[in-house]
Design an enzyme around this catalytic site. Sequence first.
Site, PDB file in Angstrom:
ATOM      1  CB  VAL A   1      22.191 -38.319 -16.225  1.00  0.00           C
ATOM      2  CG1 VAL A   1      22.330 -36.906 -16.771  1.00  0.00           C
ATOM      3  CG2 VAL A   1      23.540 -39.030 -16.282  1.00  0.00           C
ATOM      4  N   GLY A   2      19.224 -38.349 -14.846  1.00  0.00           N
ATOM      5  CA  GLY A   2      17.902 -37.759 -14.725  1.00  0.00           C
ATOM      6  C   GLY A   2      17.687 -37.097 -13.376  1.00  0.00           C
TER       7      GLY A   2
ATOM      8  N   GLY B   1      17.729 -40.101 -21.150  1.00  0.00           N
ATOM      9  CA  GLY B   1      18.963 -40.697 -20.656  1.00  0.00           C
ATOM     10  C   GLY B   1      18.679 -41.674 -19.534  1.00  0.00           C
ATOM     11  CG  ASN B   2      21.886 -42.737 -16.852  1.00  0.00           C
ATOM     12  OD1 ASN B   2      21.724 -41.710 -16.198  1.00  0.00           O
ATOM     13  ND2 ASN B   2      23.086 -43.152 -17.210  1.00  0.00           N
TER      14      ASN B   2
ATOM     15  CB  CYS C   1      15.287 -46.510 -24.075  1.00  0.00           C
ATOM     16  SG  CYS C   1      14.089 -45.784 -25.206  1.00  0.00           S
TER      17      CYS C   1
ATOM     18  CD  GLU D   1       9.991 -39.661 -22.485  1.00  0.00           C
ATOM     19  OE1 GLU D   1       9.971 -40.908 -22.390  1.00  0.00           O
ATOM     20  OE2 GLU D   1       8.961 -38.974 -22.416  1.00  0.00           O
TER      21      GLU D   1
END
Length: 474
Positions: A205-206, A201-202, A257, A223
Amino acid sequence: MTSESTLTSGSVAGDSIPHTVATLRATFDSGRTKPLSWRLAQLDALRRMLTERAAEFEDALLEDLAKNPTESQIAEVGFVVGEIDHMRRNLRRWLRPRRVAVPGALMPAKARVVLEPVGVVLVIAPWNYPVQLLLAPLVGALAAGDAVVLKPSELAPATSAAMARLIPQYLDRSAVAVVEGAVAETTELLAQRWDHIFFTGNGRVGRIVAAAAAEHLTPVTLELGGKSPVYVDDSVDLAAAARRIAWGKFMNAGQTCVAPDYILATKAVSQRLAAELANAVRSLYGDDPADSPDYGRIVDDRHFERLTGLLGSGTAAVGGGSDAASRYLAPTVLVDVPRDSAVMDEEVFGPVLPIVAVDGLDDAIAFIRSGDKPLALYVFTERRDVRRRILTETSSGAVGFGVPAAHLAVGGLPFGGVGESGSGAYHGRRSLETFSHEKAVLSKALTPDTLQLIYPPYSEGKDRFARGLLRKLG
């Protein structure tokens, strides 16, 4: 990468998440998932699901992202099938204990590294490739012998529902569960104790995932994404470069991505390249991409509004059209883009490709190094010294010379980011290692010389155990 993110019946309700995790942990503790036969059987079952129910996944991807069946087969279903086949061919060999040298002072002895499953793992997937990015990590977790909870993205609801319905029909329900839902369910999942968390994700949120994992000292694979640059100089065939850049950028409507995020080129190269990109878009999607069955749509209204808001960052040399009702945004190339414009502030994650003018290679390298380390960096040049300098003077998750995004399809290459673009990697053998623990094992022979060091009564023969060893060892 931009993303938001009972056992017998598919989807798990939020209030039963602790019970689900406890059940999977009991399964793992029983040893059920550890035999090689179980791991291979699960991989085979996952492959059967993807091949037998491929049409259902294609329909779901069409509904969620307007992906055409060919793209769904290549980039989603077929990609995971390839991962399974690669893992299955090599798994027995990769699981063999690895011998390591032992210092002379400890001889005679043997040392080896053994891969053991870590336990119960959580996989949180994004919406842009909702089949590939949920199931490719699952391949590694099953191969490692772990129990797994899968959290598909709520922004791809049709695909999420298909996962919840089909996975329990094919995989071991006592060891693999699917949890559907949104923020509340993800928050509840992150409150549990895991042995590994795999998140795609981004970065925003990571950070939430990493903070939650820290409460239990849980290892995490992140990732993420970022602005993956493309450098193009005048030594290459610009028409060929444009076709490859356009393919990598505009597949899945730019919602990839590792898609090229922006281009760095001199003013002279930029002008010629923009014209070639127009030709490339036309060859890929026809005169009007809105009518092309090969061109997708933006996932939701919020992302559509964000992307159309970036169009004012430059002059549209290609595309620029949009339709809010269908969330269509044409493949767009922007020129005359200032370095401090809005489109350069964040990962684009959509079909908008800015071209930023640079003075040359030194300026391009300095610009790349001034930002976060990207997930991928693409270079189009025939000059060996340019390749060498970019490879050695920049840092990125991967480098692609002459083609974007294709490194994902090479099973032997680890896929992952560095810094803001992520931590950890997977694909092929690295997937197995990501979901395993490397256990160090030392086997020391009990010779007379070593026994007298660790067990003094041995040399004196003062007890029955020592006398017995003396007889055995002579």
